[in-house]
Every structure is written in C-alpha cells, then in structure tokens.
Design an enzyme around this catalytic site. Structure first.
Site, mmCIF file in Angstrom:
data_model
loop_
_atom_site.group_PDB
_atom_site.id
_atom_site.type_symbol
_atom_site.label_atom_id
_atom_site.label_comp_id
_atom_site.label_asym_id
_atom_site.label_seq_id
_atom_site.Cartn_x
_atom_site.Cartn_y
_atom_site.Cartn_z
ATOM 1 C CG ASP A 303 -1.950 0.585 1.068
ATOM 2 O OD1 ASP A 303 -2.326 1.965 0.264
ATOM 3 O OD2 ASP A 303 -3.367 0.899 1.820
ATOM 4 C CD GLU A 515 -6.512 5.521 2.823
ATOM 5 O OE1 GLU A 515 -5.481 5.062 3.131
ATOM 6 O OE2 GLU A 515 -6.371 5.854 1.266
#
Length: 754
Positions: A303, A515
C-alpha cells in the site's frame, strides 16, 4: 433422465476442454515470461517492481498533464513497471484518460524491451475516477443486498467502464474483516461475517476478471488489505492489531482463500501491524502462508509508502534501504513507493551487494510479467472508445439503481408508517438530505469524495429525488443541522416547518471520508444531529429516520422516538432515487444488515459472539440488577419488508452423520402478504459444545428469492464438513462429535455428528 445424463456428460466434457485450454494458455504465457525475463538486466527487473503515482510526472505549470522529460526519466532511466492514481484535479474524462495512457504507452514503447506499464486505480464502486462513470453502492451496501448475482453484474459493469478508461487493474475487492465498527474503512468492507464476505469477494472477482481477464472488458482484481487491517485495537486507521493466528485463520484468511480460488490476480498488503509485526515485514504471512500454503501465484503489492513506513512509522528498519530489504525478503513483489525512486536505487544496490538474492527478484518479476501477459497488455493498452458504447449508459445506471434499491435496509416500521402517501406534505431535513458526497462517500472522483456534488451534479440528492417525484411545491426543506456544527436557528426553522408537514423524513449520517481523515473518537451520531432529532421528536409527527453513513453511528439517544428507520449506507449516485422509491412503496425494501448495529459504545458484540459475551443475560432471570449485555440496536441480518414472509417445513435429510457426510436442508418460504417482495433466506449453524468455545450461531448459507403474494418456494441448501469445523490450538481445521443446530428464521433442527 437420459437428457439429464447427457447434460452432465456435456458439461463435464466442456469443463475438461476449458481446463485443457487454460493449461495451454498458462504454459504459453509462462514461456513468454521466461524468455523475456532472460533478456532483462537487473535494473529493468527492479524497475518492474517499482510503482509510482502519476502526479510525479506532471508538469508543474500544467497540472494533470505530463512533463515529457519526467515521464521519460521514470520509464527509460528507472524502468518503472507500474503507475497508479489519478491525474490532477481528479476524475478525467474518457478522452483525457485515453490521452494519458497513450502518452505512457508511447514512452514505454521507446524502451529497450517495450514492456508495457501496468496502471492501477482505486475503482472501488464503479469506475469512480472517471467523469460520467456509473457509481454503485459502496461495498457495505453490496453486502446488504445478499445478492451475489447482482454484485457480480455490478463488477462486470465496473470492469467495462474502467477498461473504457484504458485502465486494466483495480484495487478491489476490499476483504478486510472489521472488528471495531468505529474503523474509518468499515464501509469499504463486506461487514462482520466471514462467510458473507467470502461469497461477495468471489462475486466481485468473477465480475471483474470474467472468464478471460485479458478481454477488453475485464480487469485484474486486487484483494486488500492482506491481512488483519480492519481489526485495530483503537478502531482508528493504520493502528496496531492484536490477533492470534488461530483467529486469523478461522475468519480473515478464509475470505482471501475464497478470492484466490476465484482467480484474483493480485493482493495489496495491510498497512498495519499484527502483534507487533508490520505485515509488510512478515515472511510468515506473505511468503509462508499466502504464497506457499495458499498457493497464491499473483502479484503482491504494497500500500501507499508502506515500505518507507517500516522505517519512519513502525521503526523496525533503521534506514529506508533496510526497509526495502526486509519487505522484499518477506515476499513483496511491487512497491507502491510512490513519490520517489529510492526503492529502485536501494534494491539495485541490495542485489548487487548480495543482500537480496536474484532468485527473489526473478520470482517477483515473473509474477508481474505474467499478470501483464494475462491482461493482454503487450497487444492492447489503450482503449478504443468506440468499443465502449455502454459507458455511463441508461442500462448501466439501471443496474446501479437496482443494486442501491436492494441494499437499502428497512430496520423499523412502527404502525406501518411506510410506505408514504404522495398526497401528504413531507418535510425533508437533515445534514445529509441534499448532497451527493454523502451518498457516495470516499474514493468518489477524488480520494475523500469531497467534489462529488460537482462531478455528479446531474444526479439526484435525496431532497431532489423527493422533489422530482412530488414537485418542489409539495416538499418542505431546510437543512436543520450541519454534521458537525450546531445551529439553533436551523433547528428552529426545521421545527416550524415540521408543524406544516404530515410526516418528517430526517436524513442523518456522516461526512464523506476514508482512511485516517475518517478516524473518530466518539461512535455516537454527532451532537448537532442528535439535537435536531430530539427537537423534531417534540413536534409529535411521525419521523422516518434515514441513515446515510459508512459505519453504524449510535442512535440510541433518540431511536425510540423515530417511527421508522431506514439504513442507506453509502448507496452511490442512484441512491437518492432508490431511497425515495422505497419510501413511497414503488420498490419493496429487501436489504439486510451485514453487521450488528450497536446500541452502546461499550457493547460492540458481534452477532456470532461467544456465549460468555452474554453472561448478564443468563443472570437476568434470577437478579434484575443485571443490565442486558447483548442488546444491539439492530442485529445482523435484520431487514424488514412491506410484505410478510412465513417459513415452514424445515427438513434435513439426516439426523445423524459421519465425518464424511453432507447434509441437505430444505425449507419452504411463503409470501403471506399482499405485495411482491424479495427475501434473503439465511441459514445459521450452532455447535453445542467444542474444545474451542463455540459461537452462539454462525451464518453458513444464504439465498435471495423473489415471491409474489401467496407464492411459496422451497429453498435448498447443502452443508459440508467444512461448515462444521473450526481452527484448533494447533492451527488445524477440525470438527468434533456432538450436536449441531440448524436455524432458518424461527425454525430449528438438530443433527448429531458421530
């Protein structure tokens, strides 16, 4: 019978032929990969493992367009193999994507070996970074449909429209298994049940990749975030998790196993750490379990910046160079670096000095090249827009509408206050009533989804959907509250308008987020919205509470004052239309909750809890001082309809089985009401006693059916031995002798495993 035998033989023959062709195709691709790999220099190989964000190559004076010198340097000097993300300012048109991908392809074709660049995008609910694309509900809403065929069809459309954007790789599905409802990415998951998540994962992978991932209408999927990412102890993004491996194997890993079996081409690794070990540094999780034990042959990508974070955040690597060594040796194949070239320079140096073996590099590059060949990128990288006449079409929009309609979940409907009557005057109010960004959430046109009202200006908000149906003169509106800021004047205005209305539609929820920006410290609905709800409740008019949220924000302060509760989740661009059609009875609701909706912040039990999580409930019979310990606001699987369904004749073909038997289950479901409707038939299994404490119940099968009034259908399920098993302390899947209970609705049947 003869015809049946012929069909079975024909299917077997076709399957054998398909399997043989698949083996030939794989062998041919492997030969091409081997030949190409043999021609590559170390630098070219490491370049293939390097992924850079597209904005690095943009012209500083002209955002969204390439600086030719920067792009040339990246591809010719650093040999980068992959680019991701969206050019500034976000959501290009199909034509701009075509221009962007043409520039990248032309530059790659000037390289020595002409290896195409693999482009990836976070297209997680449609081609959500392309202007005019069809946007579906977010994943939590897909789970609520309990309809895998509908979900698969949506993924096919998403693949079609993403390929129309010249992009062959999507960072989806999200297979995270959230254990804390406060987590800011819960809405990106399929909820709290591993079996439901597994079935939905397969539906998305099948839809994205189709029978030929190299088709111009298919894309490679990317499972994420391997593994344990959704289970932080704080409930906040990218914070540590504590998860025993036994638990990982029994729940989280089963979801990835299903997607791998379905053919998922890649996996993105979790940004988190488990028991003190960042997943990006775990050879045990990435190489030993994922690659060797599960046999995953696809690409393992990091990621955002996560190799760098081994040094700067997790503090397990003293330098960036050391972080690269640790991650690559753990099994990482591609680094989403993504804003610099240190991964490239450090890895070349590590190999040259013998700290990373060439065999590890060759394994990684083999996987990357194989995916590029499978995607047919060596022949086809830029879309011919004439091949995609259905992009953003009425046909695709109708599928998004149907999916939104089947996801929206009716949780409460006192005195049949719904459906509404078109002759009544309605007050529509609340912080989420008039905004597309609240319907879509994050990863919509931009990372946080803040510009959805601009990009989706032609779509209907909840308010606009009411006005389109009834006319503006018949719909009263005021915002009533901001999501965060209290406004007494707005509340007073809403109260005054409520006096003129027959019923109130109160739209509450959350801002757009994903997020870390979505982290919260308080799971309750915001104070400003609670204040509005309580003020309106004093008007003594029926209130229909519409929840437009990515996670279950607590409503126990005022839920008892609401006449109806409807959960919309994040239903996408067609969600406003679908909701209003449900509220007026033009569509019969059929969604079901894919998680427990908690009542209190310190009572977050899952539906498949352990028996010891309900101790106080057992004591209530003897001592009233105990507060009920298991009391969710709404339980997993809750979902009402405007009709009624009656279950009868639950039957099993065996009451005693051995450890090799299957068990067949049938049940009859009747639409005993006056409207046609859809019903998700859920089968739960309970193990009475086991050496690892059993769950109260666990979902093992589901099927969604449609029934006309007075129609009855028999639903059939088959349970196998895996359904009876759990992971023991030796990390082995086992079943143990004893009694099990099958439950469908309020019907139960016991059987004995001998």
């Amino acid at each position: 019978m003869k015809n049946t035998k012929f069909i079975v033989v024909a299917l077997f023959f076709c399957g054998a032929v398909w399997s043989q062709e698949a083996r030939k195709t794989r062998a041919a691709i492997d030969a091409k990969v081997s030949e190409l790999l043999s021609k590559m220099t170390l630098e070219e190989k490491v370049g293939q493992m390097t992924q850079i964000t597209v904005t690095v190559f943009e012209d500083a004076q002209k955002p969204g367009y390439f600086d030719a010198a920067k792009l040339k340097k990246g591809i010719q000097e650093y040999h980068i193999g992959s680019i991701l993300n969206v050019p500034n300012p976000g959501a290009p048109t199909l034509q701009r994507w075509q221009e962007t991908m043409t520039a990248i392809t032309n530059e790659a074709n000037k390289s020595r070996l002409k290896i195409p660049v693999l482009y990836g995008i976070d297209a997680i609910h449609g081609a959500s970074y392309t202007a005019g694309a069809t946007l579906f509900p977010q994943q939590i809403g897909l789970a609520a449909t309990f309809n895998t065929e509908l979900v698969k069809r949506g993924a096919e459309i998403s693949a079609y429209e993403t390929r129309a954007s010249s992009i062959p790789w999507v960072f989806s599905p999200d297979l995270d298994f959230p254990r804390n409802p406060a987590w800011s990415r819960m809405w990106e998951s399929f909820g709290e049940d591993a079996y439901l998540s597994s079935k939905m994962a397969v539906a998305l992978v099948d839809g994205f990749e189709g029978s030929n991932v190299g088709s111009k209408y298919s894309v490679a999927s990317c499972m994420k975030h391997y593994i344990g990412y959704g289970s932080t102890t704080t409930g906040k993004d990218r914070t540590p998790s504590i998860i025993p491996e036994r638990i990982l194997r029994q729940y989280d890993l089963t979801i990835y196993q299903a997607a791998i079996k379905a053919g998922a081409k890649s996996v993105m690794v979790s940004s988190g750490e488990i028991n003190g070990t960042p997943v990006h540094s775990s050879k045990h999780l990435i190489t030993d379990i994922l690659k060797k034990e599960l046999g995953f042959e696809g690409v393992v990508v990091t990621d955002w910046k996560d190799i760098i974070y081994l040094n700067t955040r997790h503090k397990i690597a003293a330098t960036k160079r050391d972080a690269v060594r640790i991650a690559v040796m753990a099994g990482i194949d591609m680094s989403m670096v993504p804003e610099e070239f240190t991964f490239y320079t450090d890895l070349v140096d590590l190999v040259q000095k013998g700290e990373v073996p060439m065999s590890r590099i060759d394994d990684a590059v083999t996987r990357i090249l194989r995916m590029k060949f499978e995607l047919n990128l060596f022949q086809n990288t830029v879309a011919n827009l004439k091949d995609y006449p259905k992009f953003g079409s009425a046909e695709h929009i109708q599928e998004a509408y149907k999916t939104a309609a089947e996801s929206i979940t009716l949780l409460k409907n006192n005195d049949a206050v719904l459906p509404l009557n078109k002759e009544e005057k309605i007050l529509v109010t609340g912080a989420t009533a008039n905004s597309m960004k609240n319907l879509n959430g994050g990863w919509s046109y931009t990372w946080q989804g803040e510009n959805a009202d601009t990009y989706a200006a032609d779509k209907l908000t909840i308010l606009e959907a009411f006005q389109a149906k009834l006319g503006k003169e018949n719909v009263l509106y005021t915002a009533g509250a901001d999501i965060e800021k209290e406004d007494d004047a707005e509340i007073q205005k809403a109260v005054e308008l409520a006096q003129k209305a027959s019923k109130i539609v109160l739209c509450l929820g959350e801002k757009n987020y994903t997020e870390t920006p979505g982290d919260i410290s308080n799971l309750y609905m915001s104070k400003s919205q609670i204040k509005l709800a309580l003020a309106l409740s004093k008007v003594n008019k029926p209130i229909i509470l519409v929840l437009n949220e990515g996670r279950p924000r607590l409503i126990s302060d005022f839920e008892d004052k609401m006449s109806a509760v409807v959960q919309c989740y994040l239903p996408g661009n067609e969600g406003g239309r679908a909701l209003v059609d449900i509220l007026y009875g033009e569509v019969n609701p059929s969604g079901r909750l894919p998680y427990n909706y908690p009542r209190y912040p310190n009572s977050l039990e899952k539906y498949n809890r352990k028996h010891t999580e309900s101790l106080a409930d057992e004591e209530q019979n003897n001592d009233a001082k105990y507060e009920k310990s298991y009391s969710p606001q709404f339980e997993f699987g809750t979902g009402l309809s405007y009709t009624t369904f009656t279950y009868s004749n639950l039957k099993i073909d065996k009451t005693e089985i051995t450890n090799t038997d299957e068990i067949k289950v049938t049940v009859e479901v009747t639409n005993s009401g006056k409207r046609a409707g859809k019903e998700s038939v859920l089968l739960y299994l309970s193990d009475h006693y086991a050496s690892i404490t059993p769950e109260v119940k666990a979902l093992k099968r589901f099927e969604k059916i449609s029934l006309e009034p007075n129609e009855t259908k028999m639903v059939k399920f088959t349970l196998n031995q895996k359904d009876l098993q759990f992971v023991n302390e030796d990390l082995k899947w086992i079943s143990e002798k004893g009694t099990f209970t099958i439950q469908i609705a309020n019907l139960k049947k016991d059987f004995l495993l001998q």
